[in-house]
Design an enzyme around this catalytic site. Structure first.
Site, PDB file in Angstrom:
ATOM      1  N   GLY A  33       0.783  -1.237   0.000  1.00  0.00           N
ATOM      2  CA  GLY A  33       0.000   0.000   0.000  1.00  0.00           C
ATOM      3  C   GLY A  33       0.816   1.289   0.000  1.00  0.00           C
ATOM      4  O   GLY A  33       0.308   2.333   0.391  1.00  0.00           O
ATOM      5  N   ASN A  35       1.704   2.992  -2.612  1.00  0.00           N
ATOM      6  CA  ASN A  35       1.021   3.907  -3.539  1.00  0.00           C
ATOM      7  C   ASN A  35      -0.258   4.459  -2.910  1.00  0.00           C
ATOM      8  O   ASN A  35      -0.585   5.630  -3.093  1.00  0.00           O
ATOM      9  CB  ASN A  35       0.696   3.210  -4.860  1.00  0.00           C
ATOM     10  N   MET A 108      -4.291  -7.250  -6.957  1.00  0.00           N
ATOM     11  CA  MET A 108      -3.859  -8.473  -7.646  1.00  0.00           C
ATOM     12  C   MET A 108      -4.994  -9.317  -8.226  1.00  0.00           C
ATOM     13  O   MET A 108      -4.771 -10.468  -8.590  1.00  0.00           O
ATOM     14  CB  MET A 108      -3.020  -9.334  -6.697  1.00  0.00           C
ATOM     15  N   ILE A 110      -8.035  -9.684 -11.222  1.00  0.00           N
ATOM     16  CA  ILE A 110      -8.400  -9.134 -12.526  1.00  0.00           C
ATOM     17  C   ILE A 110      -9.895  -8.857 -12.533  1.00  0.00           C
ATOM     18  O   ILE A 110     -10.705  -9.757 -12.276  1.00  0.00           O
ATOM     19  CB  ILE A 110      -7.989 -10.103 -13.653  1.00  0.00           C
ATOM     20  N   LEU A 111     -10.243  -7.605 -12.767  1.00  0.00           N
ATOM     21  CA  LEU A 111     -11.660  -7.226 -12.751  1.00  0.00           C
ATOM     22  C   LEU A 111     -12.336  -7.714 -14.038  1.00  0.00           C
ATOM     23  O   LEU A 111     -11.723  -7.725 -15.114  1.00  0.00           O
ATOM     24  CB  LEU A 111     -11.792  -5.701 -12.626  1.00  0.00           C
ATOM     25  N   ASN A 125      -4.787   2.390 -13.461  1.00  0.00           N
ATOM     26  CA  ASN A 125      -3.889   1.463 -12.765  1.00  0.00           C
ATOM     27  C   ASN A 125      -2.449   1.932 -12.909  1.00  0.00           C
ATOM     28  O   ASN A 125      -2.104   2.608 -13.870  1.00  0.00           O
ATOM     29  CB  ASN A 125      -4.030   0.060 -13.393  1.00  0.00           C
ATOM     30  N   HIS A 127       1.431   0.411 -13.207  1.00  0.00           N
ATOM     31  CA  HIS A 127       2.122  -0.851 -13.520  1.00  0.00           C
ATOM     32  C   HIS A 127       3.636  -0.600 -13.546  1.00  0.00           C
ATOM     33  O   HIS A 127       4.084   0.387 -14.132  1.00  0.00           O
ATOM     34  CB  HIS A 127       1.633  -1.371 -14.877  1.00  0.00           C
ATOM     35  N   ASP A 163      -3.360  -4.865 -18.491  1.00  0.00           N
ATOM     36  CA  ASP A 163      -2.281  -3.876 -18.658  1.00  0.00           C
ATOM     37  C   ASP A 163      -2.177  -3.337 -20.086  1.00  0.00           C
ATOM     38  O   ASP A 163      -1.070  -3.115 -20.596  1.00  0.00           O
ATOM     39  CB  ASP A 163      -0.920  -4.490 -18.235  1.00  0.00           C
TER      40      ASP A 163
HETATM   41  C1  GRF Z   1       3.574  -1.376  -7.498  1.00  0.00           C
HETATM   42  O1  GRF Z   1       4.832  -1.655  -8.021  1.00  0.00           O
HETATM   43  C2  GRF Z   1       2.556  -1.233  -8.601  1.00  0.00           C
HETATM   44  O2  GRF Z   1       3.092  -0.696  -9.777  1.00  0.00           O
HETATM   45  C3  GRF Z   1       2.143  -2.651  -8.842  1.00  0.00           C
HETATM   46  O3  GRF Z   1       2.111  -3.238  -7.562  1.00  0.00           O
HETATM   47  C4  GRF Z   1       3.007  -2.543  -6.697  1.00  0.00           C
HETATM   48  C5  GRF Z   1       2.218  -2.096  -5.511  1.00  0.00           C
HETATM   49  O4  GRF Z   1       3.032  -1.550  -4.515  1.00  0.00           O
HETATM   50  N1  GRF Z   1       0.913  -2.722  -9.564  1.00  0.00           N
HETATM   51  P1  GRF Z   1       2.359  -0.871  -3.240  1.00  0.00           P
HETATM   52  O5  GRF Z   1       1.409  -1.894  -2.633  1.00  0.00           O
HETATM   53  O6  GRF Z   1       1.642   0.356  -3.699  1.00  0.00           O
HETATM   54  O7  GRF Z   1       3.515  -0.564  -2.336  1.00  0.00           O
END
Ligand code: GRF
Length: 205
Positions: A33, A35, A108, A110-111, A125, A127, A163
């Site tokens: 988390g 991000n 993680m 897939i919707l 999203n 990536h 993606d």
């Molecule tokens: C990130 O690298 C994001 O790009 C990918 O999963 C990771 C999530 O990291 N989809 P966090 O949970 O936000 O630390």
């Protein structure tokens, strides 16, 4: 796009422009988390077009759920064992909470096509690769084994194809001879934290 939803988005944008309200946003997570935390902090600054009012996870193991308590944001778990049922429940929750924008951040699952259609154009999203290269998992490992000179991160629209939606913003990151998987992952994540807020501003303005 669903006309009603489009209308709501326009209304939200108008409210944002007149400074009345930010766009109510949900962040979907499955992991640490970082991000999410970064987006919460971003959402609190004046120039942010979003407010985060819901955190969704498919697992209680997601460490990022702690930010829901820390920042007093509603959180909900859906196990996705029955995808159709979980998505139905999420959709009605999003409706109840008047949420019109979704940011996936390390989510993680897939919707489904149906879910994405309901939120057409309003799910984005992040990536950890320079899409269209290295869709899916283990991006850094694959980039390094292929002796790429650059890695990167991408914020893109979510479509039913994994993606593959339109790219909103992308950041290129040099892979040096000193890099290993850990150092590269750290460098990329740091850039993700700059990129995601910038991409949200770009996407919503
Ligand atoms: C990130 O690298 C994001 O790009 C990918 O999963 C990771 C999530 O990291 N989809 P966090 O949970 O936000 O630390």
């Amino acid at each position: 796009m669903d006309k009603l939803l489009l209308g709501k988005i326009r209304l939200n944008l108008m409210e944002k422009l007149t400074g009345l309200r930010k766009i109510k946003t949900a962040v979907f997570i499955s992991g640490s988390g970082s991000n999410l935390k970064n987006l919460i902090i971003f959402s609190k600054i004046k120039k942010s077009p979003i407010s985060i009012s819901l955190i969704v996870s498919n697992t209680y193991k997601a460490k990022g759920l702690k930010y829901a308590n820390q920042y007093k944001i509603k959180k909900k778990l859906f196990n996705f064992n029955d995808i159709k049922n979980s998505e139905k429940k999420i959709l009605s929750l999003l409706k109840r909470e008047k949420i019109s924008f979704i940011c996936l951040a390390g989510f993680m699952k897939i919707l489904s096509k149906n879910f994405i259609k309901k939120f057409d154009g309003n799910i984005i999203n992040i990536h950890p690769s320079l899409l269209p290269k290295y869709r899916g998992l283990n991006t850094h490992q694959r980039a390094m084994s292929n002796k790429e000179s650059f890695a990167g991160c991408t914020v893109h629209c979510v479509t039913e194809k994994l993606d593959s939606g339109n790219i909103i913003m992308q950041k290129k990151i040099k892979i040096t001879s000193k890099d290993n998987l850990t150092s590269l992952a750290k460098k990329v994540l740091k850039e993700e934290h700059r990129l995601y807020p910038a991409a949200i501003i770009k996407f919503l303005s």
